[in-house]
Design a protein around this motif. Structure first.
Motif, mmCIF file in Angstrom:
data_model
loop_
_atom_site.group_PDB
_atom_site.id
_atom_site.type_symbol
_atom_site.label_atom_id
_atom_site.label_comp_id
_atom_site.label_asym_id
_atom_site.label_seq_id
_atom_site.Cartn_x
_atom_site.Cartn_y
_atom_site.Cartn_z
ATOM 1 N N TRP A 100 -38.377 -58.715 19.870
ATOM 2 C CA TRP A 100 -38.047 -57.287 19.870
ATOM 3 C C TRP A 100 -37.671 -56.790 21.254
ATOM 4 O O TRP A 100 -36.872 -55.864 21.394
ATOM 5 C CB TRP A 100 -39.238 -56.479 19.339
ATOM 6 N N SER A 101 -38.246 -57.395 22.281
ATOM 7 C CA SER A 101 -37.995 -56.920 23.646
ATOM 8 C C SER A 101 -36.531 -57.081 24.063
ATOM 9 O O SER A 101 -36.095 -56.472 25.038
ATOM 10 C CB SER A 101 -38.888 -57.657 24.644
ATOM 11 N N GLU A 102 -35.768 -57.867 23.310
ATOM 12 C CA GLU A 102 -34.351 -58.031 23.634
ATOM 13 C C GLU A 102 -33.557 -56.778 23.315
ATOM 14 O O GLU A 102 -32.503 -56.537 23.902
ATOM 15 C CB GLU A 102 -33.786 -59.227 22.870
ATOM 16 N N THR A 103 -34.061 -55.971 22.369
ATOM 17 C CA THR A 103 -33.356 -54.741 21.994
ATOM 18 C C THR A 103 -34.252 -53.497 22.056
ATOM 19 O O THR A 103 -33.767 -52.386 21.873
ATOM 20 C CB THR A 103 -32.785 -54.857 20.573
ATOM 21 N N ARG A 104 -35.543 -53.683 22.273
ATOM 22 C CA ARG A 104 -36.487 -52.573 22.326
ATOM 23 C C ARG A 104 -37.234 -52.623 23.649
ATOM 24 O O ARG A 104 -37.549 -53.694 24.153
ATOM 25 C CB ARG A 104 -37.497 -52.645 21.174
ATOM 26 N N ASN A 105 -37.560 -51.467 24.184
ATOM 27 C CA ASN A 105 -38.219 -51.401 25.490
ATOM 28 C C ASN A 105 -39.722 -51.181 25.421
ATOM 29 O O ASN A 105 -40.425 -51.434 26.404
ATOM 30 C CB ASN A 105 -37.592 -50.284 26.338
ATOM 31 N N GLU A 109 -40.654 -47.916 19.963
ATOM 32 C CA GLU A 109 -39.284 -48.077 19.475
ATOM 33 C C GLU A 109 -39.185 -49.036 18.293
ATOM 34 O O GLU A 109 -38.131 -49.165 17.689
ATOM 35 C CB GLU A 109 -38.386 -48.566 20.615
ATOM 36 N N ASP A 114 -37.775 -53.182 11.450
ATOM 37 C CA ASP A 114 -38.028 -54.321 12.345
ATOM 38 C C ASP A 114 -39.168 -55.181 11.809
ATOM 39 O O ASP A 114 -39.075 -56.414 11.780
ATOM 40 C CB ASP A 114 -38.386 -53.829 13.752
#
Length: 215
Positions: A100-105, A109, A114
């Protein structure tokens, strides 16, 4: 020890002065009862939490660390969980947090979609275990106002399928009987057979198969 009156005494200071003696244990008990004992040591699990959460992307790091600490130590509303539970929960959520960290910070989020996509790619015990761990994380985050909405709230995966024990084949039974040569080994095999053999095989067991010691 030259310690100022009324100031808490740290565990590390006691350990330095008294070591692991019975006097040290008594001092800790007395100081704790009067509110002057401060445990400033760091447990192995706390070190593990710091290390593992520190390897996560920055936006997820603090929230996951706080979640793991509450799992470890408990809170006013929750009981402390076992170390094995911490290992299992973190192991379940870590790969998805990294993905998820590739598109979410940050956690807030992450959406219901997801989580659904993660669960749809899994099955059986892996799916149920992952859902339980993610639900624990997001319920904690919602309770502590780290996120606006819990993305697992409306999701459900039902119960994990039960593990079915398969009976041993006749060939396996014969192999075990050949291997078990001492009376003790044969007794263990006979006791285990109740759970592993087919009923027909159990009915045909004889005392000669078990070879119990006399007396």
């Amino acid at each position: 020890m030259g310690h100022p009156d009324g100031q808490p005494v740290r565990r590390t200071q006691l350990n330095t002065e008294l070591g692991g003696s019975s006097g040290a244990r008594l001092a800790r008990t007395v100081l704790d009862e009067v509110g002057l004992f401060l445990d400033d040591t760091v447990s192995t699990m706390r070190l593990w939490i710091e290390r593992q959460s520190g390897l996560l992307p920055e936006g997820f790091r603090a929230d996951v660390r706080a979640w793991l600490i509450v799992l470890l130590e408990g809170s006013a509303r929750t009981k402390a969980r076992s170390e094995s539970t911490l290992y299992a929960y973190f192991g379940r959520v870590r790969p998805h947090l990294l993905a998820w960290s590739e598109t979410r910070n940050q956690l807030r989020e992450i959406t219901e979609n997801d989580v659904s996509q993660v669960l749809d790619a899994l099955s059986g015990h892996q799916r149920a275990g992952t859902f339980t761990a993610l639900r624990s994380l997001f319920q904690f985050a919602k309770r502590h106002r780290l996120i606006f909405a819990d993305p697992t709230r409306r999701l459900s995966v039902g119960r994990a399928p039960r593990r079915v024990l398969q009976p041993m084949t006749d060939a396996k039974i014969a192999e075990v009987k050949r291997t078990a040569v001492t009376p003790e080994q044969r007794l263990v095999v006979a006791l285990a057979a109740v759970y592993a053999m087919r009923a027909s095989a159990i009915r045909h067991l004889t005392l000669g198969d078990i070879d119990l010691p006399s007396g």
